[in-house]
Structures are given as structure tokens and as C-alpha cells.
Write an enzyme that holds these catalytic residues in place. Structure first.
Site: not given
Length: 341
Positions: A302, A280, A172, A299, A191, A252
Site C-alpha cells: 500500500g 502482522e 485492488i 506490509h 468472486d 490480510r
């Protein structure tokens, strides 16, 4: 049962109730019927249930999606002909077990297809943040037509030469990098697994996390949920972010220290776009629902709605490749699972 020369792979759909109906439109059902021997009305919601035993025993391929039964040694024992699992969604961690790799199963995932809408949501959030769309909209509504100097209020807005910080060159994260290319922005990347050469190839600047938070006016989190990423965006990282900057989280909830984030948000110093939280669904008393500088979504970044058909189309093209004896375009390998979502 004897199928003569029909060498299409016997395929069983395995996923939670209510998903196959949304995943497969008429076009996808037609495609599936052409490339596989399957009963499209038979969806194994629970592979332990006796009514699926004969289909499981025959199946060469499982076409899975959300809520598929974990493929334990016991389930695999009842599936002697199983050779491949084609997953029409992102992560396979929930149902692919070590026993699958021991058995030598081929596994494919639609993580690439599922990454696209998350990256689109992120791009929209980045551009809206730079343009200060949400605070301006809230204020405009509150003013109810009262005369106001918007040029002064929005003097620090705009996406020209903005610095965007991305945490994680996941699938992503890499798609967000691609989508940002046409814009006049500088993209920083944190990263630890990306080399300087790779970063140069992606046309991004590598940065340490503290430096990225201090320099970027938007920080977007795309790292996987792993023990070492738990709370990686904590009080120190948030404190480093400039006044008026925005944190975007589509990964997350656990990656962000939410108590530290709330402390910053209460002062109005930072903004947040949160598609994920920990837990969540935030409790009814959560300030995420009420703070004006928070955009909270369920959420949904996606695949939803017609985007499920993109994952289905991907899975069906993988199934078609399998039937033709070709390798998957998106194979899942056991060693890659440690560092991925």
C-alpha cells in the site's frame, strides 16, 4: 468567531502522530490553505484531548488518515458543526462508527488511490513469478560463476499464455485486472459477488476457487477480511495448486491458512510472495524469514513514501468538491462496508 464572506469549510486534521508531516508536502499544504479554513500545524492526534476541543467544536470537516480517533457519539456531541469526514487513506472501518451514519455525515475515502500501489506491487510479483526471477537469482548467486544450463532450468518459465488467478474483484483486484490487460495472460476470477455479465465486461473468466487454484500458475488474493474469508486459502486450495506455482497475498494474513502454507513451502513445491501475515510481524522464529521460496515484505504494498501524496491529493480534491457543494467522487456508504476491506 466571525469570518465575513469566507465560506471555506472549517477543517480539522485528525490522525496519529507523525503522519501529517509525511502525508502533506508543500504543494498539499498550499492546496489545503486555499480550499479550507484550517490550522495546518494543528493535528488532533486524540480528539478526546482538551487542546483540540475548540477546533473540534468549530469543524465542519475532519480530514483524517491512519490512527484517527473513532468518532463515537461522545466525540460527535462535541462536534455540532461536523458535516463530512474526508479520509486520506483506505479503510474507514477504524474510525467511522454507526453514530456517524445516524448523524448523516458525508464520508469519503482514498481507497481508490491506495489501491493503485498495491496493484502495482501485485503486477510486479505476478510477472516476476512467471519469469522465475527469484529462484533464478538465488541459484545464480549460489553458483558463483559455475557454468550452468539456464535454458533447461528455466524451460517452464515465461509469461506467454500464463494463467493468473485472482481471488476477489475488490478495488485492488479490479485494478490488477486492468494492469494485466497488455500481457499475454489468461485471467481467472473467483468472486461470488461478480455476475457472469460483469466478468465478461472485465474480460476475465469466472472460476470456482478450487478450479482457479488448479489452473493458475499464480494465485493472488484480493478479498476483504471478513469472517467468511478467514482461512479461505487452506490446505485443499494449496494442494490443488500446480507444482512450482506462486501464491501472492497482499490482502490480510488471516485469509491464508499459514500452517498449511508452510507445510507446502517446506517441500519447495510452491512459492509465496507475502506482504501480509498473521500475526502482522511474524515471530523471530518464523520460517517465512528463512525459506528461500518466500518473498516476505513488511506490509509495504500500500501507500508508502511519495505515494502518501497521491492519497492526500485525492482527499484535497474531495474536500474541494465538498466546499463547492458537489458530491464526493469516492463516497463511502454504510451498506458497502459489510463487503469491503
Amino acid at each position: 468567531m466571525h469570518h465575513g464572506t469566507d465560506n471555506r469549510p472549517a477543517t480539522l486534521l485528525a490522525m496519529a502522530p507523525g503522519i501529517a508531516e509525511r502525508l502533506l508536502g508543500d504543494a498539499q499544504r498550499g492546496h489545503l490553505a486555499r480550499i479550507a479554513r484550517t490550522d495546518p500545524r494543528l493535528v488532533a492526534h486524540d480528539l478526546h484531548a482538551p487542546e483540540f476541543a475548540s477546533a473540534l467544536a468549530e469543524a465542519e470537516v475532519l480530514l483524517t488518515c491512519w490512527g484517527a480517533t473513532p468518532l463515537t457519539p461522545e466525540i460527535l456531541e462535541r462536534a455540532p458543526r461536523l458535516r463530512a469526514v474526508v479520509h486520506a487513506a483506505g479503510s474507514v472501518k477504524h474510525h467511522i462508527t454507526p453514530a456517524c451514519w445516524e448523524r448523516g455525515l458525508l464520508v469519503s475515502s482514498a481507497a481508490g488511490a491506495n489501491a493503485l500501489p498495491v496493484a502495482e506491487y501485485t503486477l510486479a510479483a505476478i510477472l516476476f513469478a512467471g519469469k522465475q526471477v527469484l529462484p533464478a537469482a538465488h541459484h545464480y548467486r549460489a553458483l558463483r560463476g559455475t557454468d550452468h544450463d539456464w535454458r533447461t532450468e528455466l524451460a517452464s518459465s515465461g509469461n506467454y499464455r500464463r494463467t493468473v488467478g485472482l481471488v476477489g474483484a475488490s478495488r485492488i483486484g479490479r485494478r490488477v485486472i486492468e494492469l494485466l490487460r497488455p500481457f499475454d495472460v489468461t485471467t481467472l476470477l473467483y468472486d461470488p459477488y461478480v455476475t457472469d455479465t460483469e466478468a465478461a465486461g472485465l474480460s476475465v473468466q469466472k472460476a470456482e476457487l478450487a478450479d482457479l487454484c488448479a489452473r493458475a500458475s499464480v494465485v493472488s488474493v484480493h478479498a476483504p477480511q471478513l469472517p467468511e474469508t478467514d482461512g479461505m486459502i487452506g490446505a485443499a486450495q494449496l494442494a490443488a495448486m500446480p507444482d512450482g506455482s506462486t501464491l501472492i497475498n497482499t490482502s490480510r494474513g488471516s485469509l491464508v491458512d499459514e500452517a498449511a502454507l508452510l507445510a507446502e513451502l517446506r517441500t519447495g513445491r510452491l512459492h509465496a510472495v507475502l506482504d501480509v501475515t498473521e500475526p502482522e510481524v511474524p515471530p523471530a522464529t518464523s520460517e517465512f524469514y528463512t525459506l528461500p521460496n518466500v518473498l516476505l515484505t513488511p506490509h509495504m504494498a500500500g501507500s508508502f513514501g511519495n505515494e502518501l501524496h497521491r492519497m492526500a491529493d485525492h482527499a484535497l480534491s474531495e474536500l474541494e468538491r465538498y466546499a463547492a457543494g458537489l458530491p464526493f467522487t469516492e463516497p463511502v456508504r454504510p451498506d458497502a462496508l459489510e463487503h469491503s476491506a
